[in-house]
Design an enzyme around this catalytic site. Sequence first.
Site, PDB file in Angstrom:
ATOM      1  N   GLY A  17       0.823  -1.209   0.000  1.00  0.00           N
ATOM      2  CA  GLY A  17       0.000   0.000   0.000  1.00  0.00           C
ATOM      3  C   GLY A  17       0.850   1.248   0.000  1.00  0.00           C
ATOM      4  O   GLY A  17       0.460   2.290   0.544  1.00  0.00           O
ATOM      5  N   SER A  19       1.690   3.308  -2.344  1.00  0.00           N
ATOM      6  CA  SER A  19       1.500   4.315  -3.384  1.00  0.00           C
ATOM      7  C   SER A  19       0.743   5.545  -2.901  1.00  0.00           C
ATOM      8  O   SER A  19       0.691   6.554  -3.609  1.00  0.00           O
ATOM      9  CB  SER A  19       0.755   3.704  -4.584  1.00  0.00           C
ATOM     10  OG  SER A  19      -0.558   3.321  -4.217  1.00  0.00           O
ATOM     11  N   ILE A  22      -0.682   6.726   4.212  1.00  0.00           N
ATOM     12  CA  ILE A  22       0.326   6.409   5.215  1.00  0.00           C
ATOM     13  C   ILE A  22       1.449   5.572   4.618  1.00  0.00           C
ATOM     14  O   ILE A  22       2.631   5.773   4.939  1.00  0.00           O
ATOM     15  CB  ILE A  22      -0.325   5.691   6.412  1.00  0.00           C
ATOM     16  CG1 ILE A  22      -1.273   6.655   7.144  1.00  0.00           C
ATOM     17  CG2 ILE A  22       0.733   5.149   7.367  1.00  0.00           C
ATOM     18  CD1 ILE A  22      -2.175   5.980   8.160  1.00  0.00           C
ATOM     19  N   SER A 147      -5.523  -0.123  13.533  1.00  0.00           N
ATOM     20  CA  SER A 147      -6.473   0.984  13.646  1.00  0.00           C
ATOM     21  C   SER A 147      -7.009   1.046  15.065  1.00  0.00           C
ATOM     22  O   SER A 147      -7.075   0.032  15.772  1.00  0.00           O
ATOM     23  CB  SER A 147      -7.637   0.777  12.679  1.00  0.00           C
ATOM     24  OG  SER A 147      -8.708   1.671  12.962  1.00  0.00           O
ATOM     25  N   TYR A 160     -14.132  -4.600   9.408  1.00  0.00           N
ATOM     26  CA  TYR A 160     -12.865  -3.875   9.470  1.00  0.00           C
ATOM     27  C   TYR A 160     -12.270  -3.970  10.873  1.00  0.00           C
ATOM     28  O   TYR A 160     -11.079  -4.266  11.043  1.00  0.00           O
ATOM     29  CB  TYR A 160     -13.108  -2.420   9.078  1.00  0.00           C
ATOM     30  CG  TYR A 160     -11.879  -1.539   9.087  1.00  0.00           C
ATOM     31  CD1 TYR A 160     -11.003  -1.520   8.006  1.00  0.00           C
ATOM     32  CD2 TYR A 160     -11.609  -0.707  10.174  1.00  0.00           C
ATOM     33  CE1 TYR A 160      -9.875  -0.699   8.006  1.00  0.00           C
ATOM     34  CE2 TYR A 160     -10.493   0.117  10.177  1.00  0.00           C
ATOM     35  CZ  TYR A 160      -9.627   0.119   9.097  1.00  0.00           C
ATOM     36  OH  TYR A 160      -8.518   0.925   9.113  1.00  0.00           O
TER      37      TYR A 160
END
Length: 252
Positions: A17, A19, A22, A147, A160
């Site tokens: 991730g 790109s 964070i 998270s 999630y």
Amino acid sequence: MHREERRGVTRTALITGGSRGIGAAAARGLASDGCAVVIQYYASGEEAERVAADCRRWGVRAETVYADVRDADSLMALKTRTAEWGLSPDILVHSAGTAFYGLLEDSGEEVWDDLMGVHLKAAYRLTRLFAPDMRWRRWGRIVYLSSIWGVVGASGEAAYAAAKGGLNAFAKSMARELASSGVTVNAVAPGAVETDMLAGLEEAERASIRSEIPLGRLGKPQEVADLIRFLASEGAGYMTGQVVGINGGWSA
């Protein structure tokens, strides 16, 4: 922060991730610390290349690679590609993520499977792929992006929150398993951060969140990235098995 080196060899960091958000901030930060970086992307190769170009300004090697973190064969191809480049990650940052907002009754099994695949099963697969080499070298840093919802739960984001809660437990378990090999494993649990995941919120919703945060604002990707950089550094060698909150004092 000092430049990260292993017996005179620049350390290599793999950021999933990487790109945007964070992950992109972490890639740039680790490059500024002297790490070669491998930036995994899924949706946008152009954005990944822009991040890689920023990283190269620090005089380090930066490569981009497509992979679907939900797919075992795609992740194996990612490892093969990094090996072809002569790179073997000393640092793994699993930052790839996605979200779903809705009641449980509106969340089909495909939603559950997708979020578990991106956040939790990908961490399992990536760790199985790259931790053995870290163990052999007797040095490694693994950081999972969790998270606040994985700690306290979240109405309307059950899948999630469950995926992130599982990731926290996985981090603690792997920390125990890898500690004797000099590999640390931690999770970073941000609160509300200015990323694409919050881009769809109405201003009234954002204002409501800000009002609950003692510091009175949302976090910045760079602030989370700086914590990741610390956990990936030599200086964090005695820190493992932790779920580190960074949330402006927000307890949700």
